[in-house]
Enzyme design. Structure first.
Site, PDB file in Angstrom:
ATOM      1  N   GLU A  47       0.834  -1.207   0.000  1.00 43.56           N
ATOM      2  CA  GLU A  47       0.000   0.000   0.000  1.00 43.56           C
ATOM      3  C   GLU A  47       0.864   1.250   0.000  1.00 43.56           C
ATOM      4  OE1 GLU A  47      -2.750  -0.558   3.261  1.00 43.56           O
ATOM      5  OE2 GLU A  47      -3.784  -2.168   2.195  1.00 43.56           O
ATOM      6  N   CYS A  56      -2.197  -5.315  -5.139  1.00 44.45           N
ATOM      7  CA  CYS A  56      -2.554  -6.557  -4.453  1.00 44.45           C
ATOM      8  C   CYS A  56      -1.410  -7.571  -4.518  1.00 44.45           C
ATOM      9  CB  CYS A  56      -3.773  -7.197  -5.108  1.00 44.45           C
ATOM     10  SG  CYS A  56      -5.292  -6.271  -4.944  1.00 44.45           S
ATOM     11  N   GLU A  58      -1.542 -10.740  -5.233  1.00 41.99           N
ATOM     12  CA  GLU A  58      -1.584 -11.662  -6.376  1.00 41.99           C
ATOM     13  C   GLU A  58      -0.893 -11.070  -7.595  1.00 41.99           C
ATOM     14  OE1 GLU A  58      -4.029 -10.716  -4.413  1.00 41.99           O
ATOM     15  OE2 GLU A  58      -5.524 -12.292  -4.098  1.00 41.99           O
TER      16      GLU A  58
HETATM   17  N1  THU Z   1      -5.863  -7.168  -1.505  1.00 44.39           N
HETATM   18  C1  THU Z   1      -5.009  -8.081  -2.049  1.00 44.39           C
HETATM   19  O1  THU Z   1      -3.786  -8.026  -1.844  1.00 44.39           O
HETATM   20  N2  THU Z   1      -5.542  -9.051  -2.833  1.00 44.39           N
HETATM   21  C2  THU Z   1      -6.853  -9.142  -3.163  1.00 44.39           C
HETATM   22  O2  THU Z   1      -7.213  -9.939  -4.030  1.00 44.39           O
HETATM   23  C3  THU Z   1      -7.829  -8.302  -2.476  1.00 44.39           C
HETATM   24  C4  THU Z   1      -7.290  -7.181  -1.690  1.00 44.39           C
HETATM   25  C5  THU Z   1      -5.290  -6.106  -0.697  1.00 44.39           C
HETATM   26  C6  THU Z   1      -5.430  -4.726  -1.305  1.00 44.39           C
HETATM   27  C7  THU Z   1      -5.369  -3.845  -0.072  1.00 44.39           C
HETATM   28  O3  THU Z   1      -3.985  -3.636   0.231  1.00 44.39           O
HETATM   29  C8  THU Z   1      -5.963  -4.711   1.028  1.00 44.39           C
HETATM   30  O4  THU Z   1      -5.947  -6.041   0.549  1.00 44.39           O
HETATM   31  C9  THU Z   1      -7.400  -4.320   1.400  1.00 44.39           C
HETATM   32  O5  THU Z   1      -8.201  -4.277   0.265  1.00 44.39           O
END
Ligand code: THU
Length: 138
Positions: A47, A56, A58
């Site tokens: 973030e 994210c 993935e």
């Molecule tokens: N997030 C992921 O890393 N993967 C996902 O598929 C869904 C959400 C992360 C994004 C953000 O940093 C946190 O989770 C909350 O949404």
């Protein structure tokens, strides 16, 4: 793939979760993507104080695999601290569909022991694909 290989992938996803930078959402995520040759690529969510710049777990795993030249993938494991297993978000499903077939296995694991698995195709039955681009008007 063997149970042992799946456990290794799960453990790699939890190890990646430990690297997460998620001070704004408080929702750390780890991912581990396995290539056809058995190589494992990790990712965590990263973030930013400028919120929209976050990425994210993935997608970090996919992109770090692509830079090595890895081509085919058979499984992705996701680790979270949520109460229920979380599937990848829609954007990550679309990115996975660019590089994996719809039978890619998606396993999601929680710190509390809960887990779930899906195929990519069951989560994203109608991906946007490159062949659609040829039907444009330009
Ligand atoms: N997030 C992921 O890393 N993967 C996902 O598929 C869904 C959400 C992360 C994004 C953000 O940093 C946190 O989770 C909350 O949404």
């Amino acid at each position: 793939m063997t149970r042992q290989a799946d456990h290794k992938l799960r453990d790699a996803a939890f190890a990646a979760l430990e690297r997460s930078h998620a001070p704004y959402s408080g929702f750390p995520v780890g991912a581990a993507l396995r290539a056809g040759n058995g190589a494992v690529f990790q990712g965590c969510n990263v973030e930013n104080a400028s919120y929209g710049l976050g990425i994210c777990a993935e997608r970090v795993a996919v992109f770090s695999a692509i830079i090595t030249g890895a081509g085919t993938f058979d499984c992705i494991a996701i680790a979270t601290e949520a109460e229920e297993p979380a599937p990848p978000c829609g954007a990550c499903l679309q990115v996975l569909a660019e590089f994996a077939t719809l039978d890619l296995k998606v396993h999601s694991y929680c710190r509390n022991g809960a887990e779930a698995s899906w195929s990519l195709g069951s989560l994203l039955p109608h991906p946007f694909t490159a062949d659609l681009l040829t039907t444009g008007t330009t």
